[in-house]
Design an enzyme around this catalytic site. Structure first.
Site, short mmCIF file in Angstrom:
data_model
loop_
_atom_site.label_atom_id
_atom_site.label_comp_id
_atom_site.label_asym_id
_atom_site.label_seq_id
_atom_site.Cartn_x
_atom_site.Cartn_y
_atom_site.Cartn_z
N GLY A 9 0.85 -1.20 0.00
CA GLY A 9 0.00 0.00 0.00
C GLY A 9 0.88 1.24 0.00
O GLY A 9 0.51 2.28 0.55
N GLY A 12 -0.49 4.65 -1.17
CA GLY A 12 -1.65 5.16 -0.46
C GLY A 12 -1.31 6.31 0.47
O GLY A 12 -0.17 6.79 0.50
N GLN A 13 -2.31 6.75 1.24
CA GLN A 13 -2.13 7.94 2.08
C GLN A 13 -1.03 7.73 3.13
O GLN A 13 -0.17 8.58 3.30
CB GLN A 13 -3.44 8.32 2.77
N ASP A 53 -0.51 -7.49 -6.19
CA ASP A 53 -1.77 -7.46 -5.46
C ASP A 53 -1.60 -8.34 -4.23
O ASP A 53 -1.31 -9.54 -4.35
CB ASP A 53 -2.88 -7.99 -6.38
N TYR A 142 -16.19 -2.08 6.42
CA TYR A 142 -14.80 -1.73 6.76
C TYR A 142 -14.54 -2.07 8.24
O TYR A 142 -13.55 -2.71 8.57
CB TYR A 142 -14.62 -0.23 6.50
N LYS A 146 -12.06 -4.75 10.12
CA LYS A 146 -11.05 -4.33 11.11
C LYS A 146 -11.15 -5.18 12.37
O LYS A 146 -10.13 -5.63 12.90
CB LYS A 146 -11.18 -2.83 11.43
C1 AKB Z 1 -12.00 6.30 7.16
O1 AKB Z 1 -12.55 7.40 7.32
O2 AKB Z 1 -12.56 5.33 6.65
C2 AKB Z 1 -10.59 6.13 7.67
C3 AKB Z 1 -10.56 5.60 9.06
C4 AKB Z 1 -10.98 6.43 10.20
O3 AKB Z 1 -10.21 4.47 9.25
N1 AKB Z 1 -9.90 7.38 7.62
#
Ligand code: AKB
Length: 317
Positions: A9, A12-13, A53, A142, A146
């Site tokens: 990654g 990425g940011q 990937d 998401y 996590k």
């Molecule tokens: C998001 O906004 O999805 C991320 C995070 C807080 O994990 N920046």
């Protein structure tokens, strides 16, 4: 020969800041950046860079063997807002890549860093000063990846002795690379729009307070947790990590101190529901106690620096 590090990654940011920081510390040739599609910056090309990937186990294994990788920073992830638009993809990318990294870490005896998030929490979690150990019932895909990922990391540590370490990042603010598809992205977009258009339409309500952090603090935390002796890492799911908390109204007021004509309006969209399910502030005393975490940047200092750095980058006045 110095031990080699792989950053998954890299474009990425977080990767755009972490790769240069690791290279400054360990030497350009010892830090391999890995991206999947995005074109790497000139800066990232100052050391080895590969396209692969992480959800493709064979491709990942080939790179690990080629460079004799000893440490992996796994940063690649589909973020909260994008994950709600394509939950299938979020599960596939986030879980598939982590499982591959952990399996290969077990086989090749690698140390691993993995990114968790405040998204691991949900609407049933206490929202103020959220404790390290608390209810984890996220309502975004998401967040589900996590929590699952945190438990998977702990499982590989307990069952297979993989030295895996992780942080629950708050919203991260930086100027090198744009974030892709998060709920906290507004706190970066506001700087670009303030400099370029003197106005910004925020997709969250003005009072949506969320935990946030300026990237140099996040990079420091990431390197510090990886450098701490294993005996200091008491938490193998993921550590709470905090710096500042602010609302869109508060950051807009701070920007206005530097750009008096700046105007911010608020038109909440689907991301409001995500923000409403997350904590307002985080108790990160375990990280502070166990491996000496300490943040440096306040909202004021971060705003000043973001505007300076972005002005240079954009050539704006
Ligand atoms: C998001 O906004 O999805 C991320 C995070 C807080 O994990 N920046």
């Amino acid at each position: 020969m110095a031990e080699k590090i792989l950053v998954i990654g890299a474009t990425g940011q977080i990767g755009s800041d972490l790769v240069p920081a690791l290279r400054a510390k360990f030497g350009n040739e010892n830090v391999v950046g890995m991206g999947s599609k995005a074109k790497p910056s000139e800066e990232l090309l100052q050391g080895p860079f590969e396209f692969a990937d992480a959800a493709d186990r064979n491709a990942l294994e080939a790179l690990i063997k080629k460079y004799e990788i000893k440490t992996v920073y796994h940063l690649a992830s589909i973020l909260s807002a994008k994950g709600e638009q394509d939950p299938e993809l979020a599960w596939k990318v986030n879980m598939g890549s982590l499982k591959n990294v952990l399996d290969l870490a077990r086989e090749y005896k690698m140390k691993v860093f993995w990114t968790s998030s405040i998204a691991a929490f949900g609407p049933t979690t206490p929202r103020d000063n959220t404790p390290q150990r608390t209810v984890l019932e996220p309502t975004t895909m998401y967040g589900v990846t996590k929590v699952s990922g945190e438990l998977l990391c702990q499982y590989y540590f307990l069952k297979h002795g993989v030295d895996v370490r992780s942080l629950r990042y708050p919203g991260l603010i930086s100027y090198k690379a744009l974030p892709g598809g998060g709920t906290t992205d507004y706190a970066i977009a506001i700087f670009y729009e303030a400099l370029q258009k003197k106005q910004y339409t925020c997709f969250l309500r003005e009072d949506s307070t969320l935990p946030m952090m300026y990237m140099p603090d996040a990079i420091k935390a990431t390197i510090n947790i990886m450098e701490a002796p294993a005996s200091k890492i008491a938490i193998r799911t993921s550590y709470n990590l905090a710096a500042v908390s602010f609302s869109p109204k508060e950051i807009a007021a701070e920007v206005k101190k530097h750009i008096p004509e700046f105007q911010c309006t608020y038109v909440p969209d689907f991301r409001q529901k995500i923000a409403d399910s997350w904590p307002k502030s985080i108790d990160d005393s375990a990280a502070r106690r166990d491996w000496g975490w300490k943040h440096e940047y306040t909202l004021e200092r971060m705003t000043k620096e973001m505007l300076e750095k972005l002005s240079e980058k954009l050539g704006a006045k």
